[in-house]
Design a protein around this motif. Sequence first.
Motif, short mmCIF file in Angstrom:
data_model
loop_
_atom_site.label_atom_id
_atom_site.label_comp_id
_atom_site.label_asym_id
_atom_site.label_seq_id
_atom_site.Cartn_x
_atom_site.Cartn_y
_atom_site.Cartn_z
N PRO A 223 -29.43 15.70 20.18
CA PRO A 223 -30.15 14.42 20.08
C PRO A 223 -29.27 13.36 19.42
N ILE A 224 -29.36 12.13 19.91
CA ILE A 224 -28.64 11.03 19.27
C ILE A 224 -29.20 10.84 17.87
N PRO A 225 -28.35 10.83 16.84
CA PRO A 225 -28.87 10.71 15.46
C PRO A 225 -29.60 9.40 15.23
N GLU A 226 -30.54 9.44 14.31
CA GLU A 226 -31.30 8.23 13.95
C GLU A 226 -30.38 7.16 13.39
N VAL A 227 -29.46 7.57 12.52
CA VAL A 227 -28.52 6.65 11.88
C VAL A 227 -27.11 7.22 12.03
N ILE A 228 -26.17 6.36 12.39
CA ILE A 228 -24.76 6.72 12.45
C ILE A 228 -24.00 5.71 11.62
N SER A 229 -23.24 6.19 10.64
CA SER A 229 -22.49 5.30 9.76
C SER A 229 -21.05 5.78 9.66
N SER A 230 -20.10 4.84 9.78
CA SER A 230 -18.69 5.16 9.66
C SER A 230 -18.12 4.58 8.38
N ALA A 231 -17.09 5.22 7.86
CA ALA A 231 -16.47 4.76 6.62
C ALA A 231 -14.97 4.99 6.68
N VAL A 232 -14.22 4.14 5.97
CA VAL A 232 -12.77 4.25 5.88
C VAL A 232 -12.39 4.25 4.41
N VAL A 298 -22.94 9.59 2.13
CA VAL A 298 -21.94 8.58 1.80
C VAL A 298 -21.69 8.55 0.29
N ALA A 299 -22.76 8.60 -0.48
CA ALA A 299 -22.61 8.54 -1.95
C ALA A 299 -21.82 9.73 -2.47
N LEU A 300 -22.11 10.92 -1.94
CA LEU A 300 -21.42 12.12 -2.40
C LEU A 300 -19.94 12.08 -2.03
N VAL A 301 -19.63 11.66 -0.79
CA VAL A 301 -18.24 11.63 -0.36
C VAL A 301 -17.47 10.53 -1.10
N GLU A 302 -18.13 9.42 -1.38
CA GLU A 302 -17.49 8.38 -2.18
C GLU A 302 -17.10 8.91 -3.56
N GLU A 303 -17.98 9.70 -4.15
CA GLU A 303 -17.70 10.26 -5.47
C GLU A 303 -16.53 11.23 -5.41
N LEU A 304 -16.51 12.08 -4.38
CA LEU A 304 -15.40 13.02 -4.23
C LEU A 304 -14.09 12.28 -3.99
N SER A 305 -14.13 11.27 -3.15
CA SER A 305 -12.92 10.50 -2.84
C SER A 305 -12.35 9.85 -4.08
N SER A 306 -13.21 9.27 -4.89
CA SER A 306 -12.76 8.61 -6.12
C SER A 306 -12.06 9.59 -7.04
N GLY A 307 -12.57 10.80 -7.12
CA GLY A 307 -11.96 11.81 -7.98
C GLY A 307 -10.64 12.35 -7.47
N ASN A 308 -10.32 12.06 -6.20
CA ASN A 308 -9.08 12.55 -5.59
C ASN A 308 -8.10 11.43 -5.25
N GLY A 309 -8.26 10.30 -5.93
CA GLY A 309 -7.32 9.20 -5.73
C GLY A 309 -7.64 8.30 -4.58
N GLY A 310 -8.89 8.32 -4.11
CA GLY A 310 -9.29 7.45 -3.01
C GLY A 310 -9.66 6.07 -3.50
N GLY A 311 -9.49 5.09 -2.63
CA GLY A 311 -9.86 3.72 -2.96
C GLY A 311 -11.30 3.44 -2.58
N ALA A 312 -11.62 2.16 -2.51
CA ALA A 312 -12.99 1.76 -2.18
C ALA A 312 -13.32 2.11 -0.73
N PHE A 313 -14.58 2.47 -0.49
CA PHE A 313 -15.05 2.74 0.86
C PHE A 313 -15.33 1.43 1.60
N ALA A 314 -14.88 1.35 2.83
CA ALA A 314 -15.30 0.29 3.73
C ALA A 314 -16.14 0.96 4.81
N TRP A 315 -17.46 0.71 4.82
CA TRP A 315 -18.30 1.44 5.76
C TRP A 315 -19.30 0.52 6.44
N SER A 316 -19.74 0.98 7.62
CA SER A 316 -20.64 0.16 8.42
C SER A 316 -21.46 1.04 9.35
N SER A 317 -22.68 0.55 9.64
CA SER A 317 -23.54 1.20 10.63
C SER A 317 -23.65 0.37 11.91
#
Length: 468
Positions: A223-232, A298-317
């Motif tokens: 099934p096509i998901p209700e919400v699809i969001s991408s992030a960089v 998104v919130a969980l992955v942002e937290e993990l990314s920050s802890g591993n030297g990741g920058g700010a998320f740029a994301w969009s639906s």
Amino acid sequence: MNAVVEISPGSGLPAAARAALDDRLGARVSYAEGICSQHAQSETHFPSRLPDAVVFAESTEEVIFVVRLCAEHGVKLTAFGAGTSIEGSALPIFGGISLDMSRMNRILDVNADDFDVTVEAGVTRIALNNHLRDQGLFFPVDPGADATIGGMASTRASGTNAVRYGTMREAVLSLRVVTADGREIRTARRARKSAAGYDLTHLFVGAEGTLGIITEVTLRLHPIPEVISSAVCSFETIEGAATTVIQAIQLGIPLARAEILDDIQMRAVNLWSKLDYPEKTTLFFEFHGSQASVDEQVALVEELSSGNGGGAFAWSSLPEERSRLWKARHEAYYATLGLRPGSSGWATDVCVPIGRLADCISETKHDLATCSVPATICGHVGDGNFHVLFALDPDTPAEWEEVEALNARLIARALAMDGTCTGEHGIGIGKQAALIDELGEGVDLMRHIKRALDPHGMFNPGKIFAPN
């Protein structure tokens, strides 16, 4: 390196075979050098080879006719879909007939309640998803190119959605196949599981057209998901990016896509697709689900990314922004060639256990530091599969020798980590020695299967292993 090996089109077909083809199929048989040349190449760095004829089949019955004709006259037969194979799987290296399946493009049966569909082999993945959209369903395997479903089954294709939805190995439920003696078989029914005898379906999935000609494919749908969001998100190190994805998977976050692009690949993508992301190792993510579940992911992955030297998320639906992002990712090969106008491409891939991915990419990155040609890394970090893309001068043999050595070291590195020489490109022409290094005596068993199903070596000879 990509020069066509010149032969006289049509010269290799016995007169009786040519007459029978012309009588039955008429204008859908071509001996013209232009048409033959189109079927003598694909997205590969290997030398091309003209077939003696190209046949455009429009039905399973016509495929059966061509197979029986080839068997009778000792003519080699290679199936051709969209010509997007990387390892030369569709090149007719022994001449004969190139059997073009692109006109077998009917969607035969959509079973929306059962989440499956049956299509002819020449249906492309984009055409299939366009057809399914109004029913709220989609087919998730996306190798980037608009490949045919038959070709994707034959090469056991994968793509950016594999981390959540799997590869063609998981997607294919059943096949219709024409065997070397001209019989049509069905490998399974539509049931989601079966213990009925040998798993014939997955014998042909990934066989690269060496065991039979696939004419129909039954696929799992979703099934096509209700919400699809991408992030960089960009990272200071490759290790930080890979660790983020590993931790996300360990936490059970249902990533739909997790793609890695190194700094050189990001520079190429920015130039090619007119983007302006930081030229650092970068992860492209996609999240599927309800609004609440996507927000949580998104919130969980942002937290993990920050802890591993990741920058700010740029994301969009927004669909248009997501399409632009993934179009840029799928065009990474052409973006790499864009770093060196007039160059020829060499794309390779390996896959390792995900816990060794950071090590494999880091060691490969170090190995590429002295490479004299532009080289980029991108891949499906969520399942341990990544690609190295090279842009070479077609007229400089020393560059091809250098890249061949780099590719050999990459494969040896992956095998030493208990990985595989190819995660999704297949063996084709280029990785036959690596297959033996990887599976040893298992390759001899493959040869026995080939001889049992195709005793005269008619189907796609010279692929996966040399004929004997």
